[in-house]
Write an enzyme that holds these catalytic residues in place. Structure first.
Site, PDB file in Angstrom:
ATOM      1  CB  VAL A  62      66.558 130.531 -23.842  1.00  0.00           C
ATOM      2  CG1 VAL A  62      66.785 129.897 -25.210  1.00  0.00           C
ATOM      3  CG2 VAL A  62      67.660 131.549 -23.558  1.00  0.00           C
ATOM      4  NE  ARG A  82      78.133 133.794 -20.958  1.00  0.00           N
ATOM      5  CZ  ARG A  82      78.809 134.627 -21.747  1.00  0.00           C
ATOM      6  NH1 ARG A  82      80.037 134.976 -21.438  1.00  0.00           N
ATOM      7  NH2 ARG A  82      78.269 135.092 -22.848  1.00  0.00           N
ATOM      8  NE  ARG A 125      74.305 137.350 -30.078  1.00  0.00           N
ATOM      9  CZ  ARG A 125      74.386 136.526 -29.048  1.00  0.00           C
ATOM     10  NH1 ARG A 125      75.397 135.681 -28.934  1.00  0.00           N
ATOM     11  NH2 ARG A 125      73.456 136.539 -28.115  1.00  0.00           N
ATOM     12  CG  HIS A 181      77.942 129.864 -28.058  1.00  0.00           C
ATOM     13  ND1 HIS A 181      77.528 130.643 -29.099  1.00  0.00           N
ATOM     14  CD2 HIS A 181      77.145 130.169 -27.017  1.00  0.00           C
ATOM     15  CE1 HIS A 181      76.517 131.383 -28.693  1.00  0.00           C
ATOM     16  NE2 HIS A 181      76.264 131.120 -27.434  1.00  0.00           N
TER      17      HIS A 181
HETATM   18  N1  APR Z   1      64.326 120.859 -14.967  1.00  0.00           N
HETATM   19  C1  APR Z   1      63.603 121.758 -15.658  1.00  0.00           C
HETATM   20  N2  APR Z   1      63.851 123.072 -15.646  1.00  0.00           N
HETATM   21  C2  APR Z   1      64.867 123.498 -14.895  1.00  0.00           C
HETATM   22  C3  APR Z   1      65.667 122.618 -14.142  1.00  0.00           C
HETATM   23  C4  APR Z   1      65.350 121.227 -14.200  1.00  0.00           C
HETATM   24  N3  APR Z   1      66.071 120.342 -13.520  1.00  0.00           N
HETATM   25  N4  APR Z   1      66.602 123.352 -13.502  1.00  0.00           N
HETATM   26  C5  APR Z   1      66.402 124.633 -13.832  1.00  0.00           C
HETATM   27  N5  APR Z   1      65.356 124.720 -14.667  1.00  0.00           N
HETATM   28  C6  APR Z   1      64.755 125.910 -15.259  1.00  0.00           C
HETATM   29  C7  APR Z   1      64.711 127.117 -14.336  1.00  0.00           C
HETATM   30  O1  APR Z   1      63.662 126.993 -13.386  1.00  0.00           O
HETATM   31  C8  APR Z   1      64.497 128.260 -15.312  1.00  0.00           C
HETATM   32  O2  APR Z   1      63.126 128.564 -15.479  1.00  0.00           O
HETATM   33  O3  APR Z   1      65.524 126.381 -16.356  1.00  0.00           O
HETATM   34  C9  APR Z   1      65.084 127.714 -16.627  1.00  0.00           C
HETATM   35  C10 APR Z   1      66.237 128.527 -17.149  1.00  0.00           C
HETATM   36  O4  APR Z   1      65.725 129.751 -17.524  1.00  0.00           O
HETATM   37  P1  APR Z   1      66.471 131.139 -17.282  1.00  0.00           P
HETATM   38  O5  APR Z   1      67.035 131.156 -15.909  1.00  0.00           O
HETATM   39  O6  APR Z   1      65.551 132.222 -17.701  1.00  0.00           O
HETATM   40  O7  APR Z   1      67.720 131.056 -18.267  1.00  0.00           O
HETATM   41  P2  APR Z   1      67.718 131.337 -19.846  1.00  0.00           P
HETATM   42  O8  APR Z   1      68.083 132.745 -20.089  1.00  0.00           O
HETATM   43  O9  APR Z   1      66.472 130.804 -20.435  1.00  0.00           O
HETATM   44  O10 APR Z   1      68.959 130.455 -20.307  1.00  0.00           O
HETATM   45  C11 APR Z   1      68.902 129.037 -20.248  1.00  0.00           C
HETATM   46  O11 APR Z   1      70.280 128.734 -22.185  1.00  0.00           O
HETATM   47  O12 APR Z   1      71.469 130.231 -23.495  1.00  0.00           O
HETATM   48  C12 APR Z   1      71.537 129.314 -22.444  1.00  0.00           C
HETATM   49  O13 APR Z   1      73.329 130.193 -21.069  1.00  0.00           O
HETATM   50  C13 APR Z   1      71.948 129.974 -21.143  1.00  0.00           C
HETATM   51  O14 APR Z   1      72.378 127.911 -20.030  1.00  0.00           O
HETATM   52  C14 APR Z   1      71.451 128.971 -20.155  1.00  0.00           C
HETATM   53  C15 APR Z   1      70.173 128.442 -20.808  1.00  0.00           C
END
Ligand code: APR
Length: 316
Positions: free
Chosen positions: A17, A86, A155, A179
């Site tokens: 995201v 999630r 959506r 949401h």
């Molecule tokens: N500081 C910075 N980044 C962090 C930390 C932190 N303390 N902890 C985790 N991250 C980073 C992870 O390393 C990862 O790259 O957050 C990122 C999350 O990215 P994804 O796992 O790809 O998840 P994403 O699909 O982007 O969703 C992120 O948005 O829509 C919501 O439910 C979803 O809560 C989730 C969030």
């Protein structure tokens, strides 16, 4: 903004995201981007890649990747997507504790390095995380806002457009509540070029489309098998960034802090707001039917349980 200075948008979390938000913001030339993550190399690699798309896409803004929070200094808007996405079968509330701890750490750094920014929270469970962010940041509530309603409404707009065979651009909608599963659609405010869809399709079709929109995130999670949606969420956040940086004052659904509106206070929930330079400039109160008010009350209850849960696990 002083002449010659570009806006600065920080994306905390450079996962699916966060990176998509950055990509859309660059493509819309909203400002320079700072991508931050705890994983070394990830934000740097993605930022380089995105910047190198600039000559082809025709933007002059650049992205910078970092693992150092001090680089977010002076950001106009900070988008928080850091956390765990999630997974199939996982309830949003399951993520509460882990994401709560991440959010607390992130907010400490935003408070330190970007104390004047408007913060857009995306991490789930959204309304609960946005509440936590407000409490941790100590910013005025208008500068802490959650992204959910624009995505849910997008959506629904896309499904209505496909059903009626009209352009998605012609379809507009407004909704309330939490949401996804707890969203409260308002079909009478869902229009095609101003014509309410209640005049264009039967109640059974409206119900089916609303149900699909409500479960839209879950549908994508089960198809992907790993991770959750990011294109439409990223686009929805970029739209909010644009509203704020360009002081558009658009009337959009966002997760906002209530101070008595709709009969609730000291909670975040999806409501129509006027979004502009200062963030949430106003929460707009629509007249609701008894059923809609009841559904909103239930949505608020779920968020309050999440807030209580955070207190139990010692995050708040
Ligand atoms: N500081 C910075 N980044 C962090 C930390 C932190 N303390 N902890 C985790 N991250 C980073 C992870 O390393 C990862 O790259 O957050 C990122 C999350 O990215 P994804 O796992 O790809 O998840 P994403 O699909 O982007 O969703 C992120 O948005 O829509 C919501 O439910 C979803 O809560 C989730 C969030």
């Amino acid at each position: 903004m002083p002449a010659g200075k570009r806006f600065k948008v920080a994306c905390i979390g450079a996962g699916n995201v966060g990176a998509t938000v950055a990509q859309y913001c660059l493509d819309m030339e909203l400002g320079d981007i700072v991508l931050t993550d705890i994983v070394e190399g990830l934000p740097q690699g993605k930022a380089l890649d995105m910047t190198q798309a600039g000559p082809v896409r025709g933007y002059s803004c650049v992205a910078y990747g970092t693992n150092d929070y001090s680089d977010i200094a002076g950001s106009d808007v900070v988008v928080v997507t850091a956390g765990l996405p999630r997974a199939p079968g996982m309830d949003r509330l399951d993520l509460l504790e882990k994401n709560g701890r991440i959010m607390s750490e992130v907010c400490e750094n935003i408070g330190r390095y970007a104390p004047e920014s408007v913060v857009i929270v995306v991490t789930n469970p959204l309304d609960v995380m946005t509440y936590l962010a407000l409490k941790k940041l100590g910013f005025p509530p208008r500068r802490v806002v959650g992204m959910a309603g624009i995505l849910d409404s997008d959506r629904l707009r896309s499904f209505v457009a496909a059903e009626l065979g009209v352009s998605m651009k012609n379809v507009d909608t407004m909704l309330l509540g939490s949401h996804g599963d707890e969203m409260i659609p308002l079909p009478r405010y869902t229009t095609v070029s101003g014509v309410p869809i209640t005049q264009l399709m039967g109640q059974d079709r409206i119900d089916a489309l609303v149900e699909r929109a409500r479960k839209g995130g879950g549908e994508i999670v089960s198809l992907l098998k790993k991770g959750s949606a990011f294109y439409a969420p990223g686009a929805s956040v970029a739209r909010m960034v644009q509203c704020i940086l360009h002081d558009e004052r658009q009337f959009v659904p966002c997760s906002a802090f209530l101070t008595g509106q709709y009969g609730h206070r000291d909670v975040y929930i999806g409501v129509p707001v006027r979004l502009g330079k200062g963030g949430v400039e106003e929460v707009l109160e629509l007249e609701l039917s008894t059923d809609e008010q009841e559904a909103l009350n239930q949505s608020v209850e779920v968020v309050r349980k999440g807030i209580e849960g955070m207190k139990e696990v010692g995050v708040l």
